[in-house]
Structure formats: structure tokens, C-alpha cells
Write a protein that holds these residues in place. Structure first.
Motif, PDB file in Angstrom:
ATOM      1  N   THR A   6       0.848  -1.182   0.000  1.00  0.00           N
ATOM      2  CA  THR A   6       0.000   0.000   0.000  1.00  0.00           C
ATOM      3  C   THR A   6       0.886   1.235   0.000  1.00  0.00           C
ATOM      4  N   VAL A   7       0.602   2.165  -0.905  1.00  0.00           N
ATOM      5  CA  VAL A   7       1.401   3.381  -1.053  1.00  0.00           C
ATOM      6  C   VAL A   7       0.502   4.586  -0.817  1.00  0.00           C
ATOM      7  N   LEU A   8       1.001   5.590  -0.100  1.00  0.00           N
ATOM      8  CA  LEU A   8       0.242   6.819   0.153  1.00  0.00           C
ATOM      9  C   LEU A   8       1.141   8.020  -0.090  1.00  0.00           C
ATOM     10  N   HIS A   9       0.613   9.033  -0.775  1.00  0.00           N
ATOM     11  CA  HIS A   9       1.344  10.284  -0.963  1.00  0.00           C
ATOM     12  C   HIS A   9       0.935  11.251   0.144  1.00  0.00           C
ATOM     13  N   PRO A  10       1.673  11.332   1.260  1.00  0.00           N
ATOM     14  CA  PRO A  10       1.231  12.123   2.413  1.00  0.00           C
ATOM     15  C   PRO A  10       1.137  13.620   2.140  1.00  0.00           C
ATOM     16  N   ASP A  11       1.946  14.137   1.219  1.00  0.00           N
ATOM     17  CA  ASP A  11       1.963  15.583   0.991  1.00  0.00           C
ATOM     18  C   ASP A  11       0.718  16.083   0.274  1.00  0.00           C
ATOM     19  N   SER A  12       0.092  15.236  -0.507  1.00  0.00           N
ATOM     20  CA  SER A  12      -1.019  15.710  -1.328  1.00  0.00           C
ATOM     21  C   SER A  12      -2.311  14.931  -1.119  1.00  0.00           C
ATOM     22  N   ALA A  13      -2.231  13.739  -0.565  1.00  0.00           N
ATOM     23  CA  ALA A  13      -3.412  12.883  -0.512  1.00  0.00           C
ATOM     24  C   ALA A  13      -4.410  13.317   0.556  1.00  0.00           C
ATOM     25  N   THR A  14      -3.919  13.771   1.703  1.00  0.00           N
ATOM     26  CA  THR A  14      -4.793  14.038   2.843  1.00  0.00           C
ATOM     27  C   THR A  14      -5.070  15.532   2.988  1.00  0.00           C
ATOM     28  N   LYS A  15      -6.361  15.875   2.954  1.00  0.00           N
ATOM     29  CA  LYS A  15      -6.760  17.276   3.087  1.00  0.00           C
ATOM     30  C   LYS A  15      -8.055  17.373   3.889  1.00  0.00           C
ATOM     31  N   ILE A  16      -8.306  18.556   4.430  1.00  0.00           N
ATOM     32  CA  ILE A  16      -9.541  18.844   5.164  1.00  0.00           C
ATOM     33  C   ILE A  16     -10.254  19.991   4.451  1.00  0.00           C
ATOM     34  N   PHE A  17     -11.553  19.816   4.196  1.00  0.00           N
ATOM     35  CA  PHE A  17     -12.349  20.862   3.552  1.00  0.00           C
ATOM     36  C   PHE A  17     -13.566  21.168   4.429  1.00  0.00           C
ATOM     37  N   VAL A  18     -13.909  22.448   4.526  1.00  0.00           N
ATOM     38  CA  VAL A  18     -15.046  22.891   5.336  1.00  0.00           C
ATOM     39  C   VAL A  18     -16.003  23.673   4.440  1.00  0.00           C
ATOM     40  N   PHE A  19     -17.270  23.271   4.448  1.00  0.00           N
ATOM     41  CA  PHE A  19     -18.292  23.971   3.663  1.00  0.00           C
ATOM     42  C   PHE A  19     -18.692  25.274   4.345  1.00  0.00           C
ATOM     43  N   GLU A  20     -19.091  26.225   3.536  1.00  0.00           N
ATOM     44  CA  GLU A  20     -19.658  27.466   4.060  1.00  0.00           C
ATOM     45  C   GLU A  20     -21.126  27.247   4.411  1.00  0.00           C
ATOM     46  N   GLU A  21     -21.568  27.870   5.498  1.00  0.00           N
ATOM     47  CA  GLU A  21     -22.975  27.775   5.878  1.00  0.00           C
ATOM     48  C   GLU A  21     -23.836  28.515   4.854  1.00  0.00           C
ATOM     49  N   VAL A  22     -24.949  27.925   4.501  1.00  0.00           N
ATOM     50  CA  VAL A  22     -25.860  28.521   3.525  1.00  0.00           C
ATOM     51  C   VAL A  22     -27.211  28.817   4.156  1.00  0.00           C
ATOM     52  N   TYR A  23     -27.792  27.822   4.812  1.00  0.00           N
ATOM     53  CA  TYR A  23     -29.145  27.940   5.350  1.00  0.00           C
ATOM     54  C   TYR A  23     -29.089  28.601   6.723  1.00  0.00           C
ATOM     55  N   PRO A  24     -29.875  29.653   6.971  1.00  0.00           N
ATOM     56  CA  PRO A  24     -29.798  30.367   8.256  1.00  0.00           C
ATOM     57  C   PRO A  24     -30.491  29.610   9.387  1.00  0.00           C
ATOM     58  N   LEU A  25     -30.050  29.885  10.603  1.00  0.00           N
ATOM     59  CA  LEU A  25     -30.587  29.223  11.790  1.00  0.00           C
ATOM     60  C   LEU A  25     -32.086  29.476  11.943  1.00  0.00           C
ATOM     61  N   VAL A 229     -32.011  19.521   9.962  1.00  0.00           N
ATOM     62  CA  VAL A 229     -32.162  20.402   8.814  1.00  0.00           C
ATOM     63  C   VAL A 229     -30.786  20.596   8.194  1.00  0.00           C
ATOM     64  N   ASP A 230     -30.671  20.256   6.921  1.00  0.00           N
ATOM     65  CA  ASP A 230     -29.400  20.359   6.207  1.00  0.00           C
ATOM     66  C   ASP A 230     -28.980  21.827   6.113  1.00  0.00           C
ATOM     67  N   GLY A 231     -27.777  22.136   6.585  1.00  0.00           N
ATOM     68  CA  GLY A 231     -27.290  23.513   6.580  1.00  0.00           C
ATOM     69  C   GLY A 231     -26.892  24.024   5.213  1.00  0.00           C
ATOM     70  N   LEU A 232     -26.906  23.154   4.203  1.00  0.00           N
ATOM     71  CA  LEU A 232     -26.610  23.573   2.833  1.00  0.00           C
ATOM     72  C   LEU A 232     -27.875  23.684   1.995  1.00  0.00           C
ATOM     73  N   THR A 233     -28.708  22.649   2.046  1.00  0.00           N
ATOM     74  CA  THR A 233     -29.883  22.591   1.173  1.00  0.00           C
ATOM     75  C   THR A 233     -31.172  23.011   1.857  1.00  0.00           C
ATOM     76  N   GLY A 234     -31.218  22.942   3.195  1.00  0.00           N
ATOM     77  CA  GLY A 234     -32.452  23.209   3.920  1.00  0.00           C
ATOM     78  C   GLY A 234     -33.383  22.014   3.992  1.00  0.00           C
ATOM     79  N   GLU A 235     -32.972  20.877   3.471  1.00  0.00           N
ATOM     80  CA  GLU A 235     -33.810  19.685   3.511  1.00  0.00           C
ATOM     81  C   GLU A 235     -33.961  19.176   4.940  1.00  0.00           C
ATOM     82  N   VAL A 236     -35.139  18.613   5.224  1.00  0.00           N
ATOM     83  CA  VAL A 236     -35.480  18.173   6.572  1.00  0.00           C
ATOM     84  C   VAL A 236     -35.440  16.658   6.654  1.00  0.00           C
ATOM     85  N   VAL A 237     -34.842  16.151   7.730  1.00  0.00           N
ATOM     86  CA  VAL A 237     -34.856  14.716   8.045  1.00  0.00           C
ATOM     87  C   VAL A 237     -35.649  14.552   9.334  1.00  0.00           C
TER      88      VAL A 237
END
Length: 286
Positions: A6-25, A229-237
Motif C-alpha cells: 500500500t502506497v500513500l502520498h502524504p503531501d497531497s493525498a490528505t486534506k480537510i475541507f469545510v463547507f460554508e454555511e448557507v441555510y440560516p438558523l 435540517v441540512d445547513g446547505l440545502t435546507g432539507e429536513v430529516v
């Protein structure tokens, strides 16, 4: 038997992404309040003898939490050989044998067709791809749902994340990678001999998306239910869940690589392999 690497490219393979809030409280609260009588299941809602009512269902707690999901991209590269019998048609109706270098092959005839047969060793190279989006909270959410988030909504890469309402993933990076490995190794390779076999992880990304959770208490039945309530789409579960365990330390890319190295107890979904859950974090007090 052969060894798989198993091979992994540590410099480029692992990243963290955070979405911006869309739907208001406020809009999420209104949505949840409209659906609060559905938070306890369909049977309770339509039970004529004892069903939730506006005055008996009250909001007990709420939060904007951040839910993780994984994007795992990997490929398996296999170098192998196959031993196959080749049949080559012979068009000369008078040919009895064919000679290739120093080897002589008898011509076999059946009705008006003729052929020779010989065994050849094929040297092959095959690449098998894995590209999936996996819910970090171990629910049955289709990859296409997460793919739509990525294609439609804004997000940014983060070097480190310190959010008190980030849910601790029930599917760790180690578990997600094992799912990918199990899928790739489960692909059959019809080989006479395998010379090389390795798995390379090209992307091990964590995405964090906002979700509002509202817990309601049905006082007369002493029950609780959760509306999401989905903070991106506003869909309800309506049949939501309240997750207690949070990542209460600074999360970095380096820590994400080790996520799953310390706390044992989870199973790879569909894999049946024990893995570790939550790994090394950078303490926010340091």
C-alpha cells in the motif's frame, strides 16, 4: 500467495475541507418546528389514542453541528502473467504444419476450417480504480448526495479546524481506507503468476458539512425525537439522530492521517474487519 503493498502520498493525498454555511438558523428553526410532531415516528403521529400534540412537544436542545464525510480515491496496480492457449486460423488448404522459428505446429482440420494451437505467456498490467464518498457517521447515504454538495456549494481547504460541534467520525480514516482496500482486493485477477500488486491512495479527504439538529421532548409519552435540517440545502430529516461525541481538539491534516490510531471498537462497514476509531489530535490547550 503474493505480497500486496500500500502506497500513500502524504503531501497531497490528505486534506480537510469545510463547507460554508448557507441555510440560516432562523429558517432551520421554523422548518423544524413545523415538523416537530413527526419526530417520533409515523406510528406515533397517526396513533388515534396517544399521539403528539403541539402543547405536549417542546424543544429541549438544539445545535449547529459539523458532520464529516470522506472522499477516498485509490487505485490498485497489478503486474501479472497469464498462460493461455491461442488458436490461429490457417488459410492454406494444403498446409500440414507451421514452423515458427524452431517450433513446428501441427495443423488441425475440422470440415473446411484449419488452425494451429500454441500456449503463450501474456505479460499484463491492470489498473483498478476506487472513487467513493463515504458518510463519516456510518449511515446509508448515497455517494451521489455528497457529490452534489461538492459540485453545488462552496467549501475551502483548512490547515486546521477547531470547531466544538465537529462530530467524532464513526467511520475513521483507517476504516474508510480499509473499505477501499477490501473493494480493490476483491476484484478478481485471473493470473498465472503475479509479479507486482500494490494499492495507491491518491485522495483521503475529509469534508465537514453543517447540519442543524433540534431535539424535541414529548412530555406526555416521555419520549424524545430529533429533526435535522441540512445547513446547505435546507432539507429536513424527520427521523434524525443526536450524536453526543464531538472532536473537542484542534484537527490538523497531520492528525487526520493518524485518525483511527488510538481508540478501538469500530467495524468497517461491509468489511467485517476490526479497526480503530479516533486518533491523535493536537490539544487545543497547547
Amino acid at each position: 500467495m503474493h505480497n500486496q503493498q500500500t502506497v500513500l502520498h502524504p503531501d497531497s493525498a490528505t486534506k480537510i475541507f469545510v463547507f460554508e454555511e448557507v441555510y440560516p438558523l432562523r429558517a432551520a428553526q421554523e422548518q423544524a418546528d413545523k415538523k416537530k410532531l413527526s419526530a417520533f415516528g409515523m406510528f406515533a403521529k397517526f396513533n388515534p389514542l396517544n399521539r403528539p400534540k403541539e402543547e405536549t412537544v417542546q424543544l429541549s436542545r438544539q445545535e449547529l453541528r459539523w458532520e464529516p464525510f470522506w472522499h477516498i480515491v485509490a487505485k490498485r496496480s497489478v503486474d501479472y502473467s497469464c498462460q493461455l492457449t491461442y488458436q490461429v486460423p490457417v488459410h492454406n488448404p494444403y498446409a500440414q504444419t507451421l514452423q515458427i522459428d524452431d517450433k513446428v505446429f501441427e495443423v488441425a482440420r475440422q470440415k473446411d476450417k484449419a488452425r494451429i494451437e500454441f500456449v503463450a505467456l501474456e505479460h499484463c498490467h491492470r489498473k483498478i480504480q476506487f472513487d467513493q464518498l463515504i458518510d463519516g457517521m456510518q449511515r446509508d447515504i448515497k455517494s451521489s448526495v455528497f457529490a452534489q454538495y461538492i459540485s453545488k456549494y462552496k467549501y475551502a481547504e483548512a490547515a486546521q479546524v477547531e470547531r466544538p460541534e465537529l462530530l467524532k467520525p464513526l467511520v475513521s480514516m483507517a476504516a474508510a481506507k480499509q473499505m477501499a482496500s477490501a473493494n480493490l482486493t476483491g476484484q478478481a485477477v485471473n493470473a498465472f503468476e503475479i509479479q507486482g500488486d500494490h494499492i495507491e491512495f491518491e485522495s483521503t479527504h475529509m469534508y465537514m458539512r453543517p447540519v442543524f439538529a433540534f431535539e424535541f421532548r414529548w412530555s406526555s409519552a416521555d419520549k424524545v425525537g430529533v429533526i435535522e435540517v441540512d445547513g446547505l440545502t435546507g432539507e429536513v430529516v424527520e427521523n434524525g439522530r443526536w450524536f453526543k461525541d464531538k472532536v473537542n481538539k484542534i484537527l490538523t491534516r497531520e492528525a487526520l492521517v493518524d485518525l483511527g490510531a488510538e481508540v478501538a471498537g469500530s467495524l468497517v462497514p461491509g468489511g467485517g474487519v476490526g479497526v480503530k476509531l479516533l486518533g491523535k489530535m493536537t490539544d487545543s490547550r497547547v
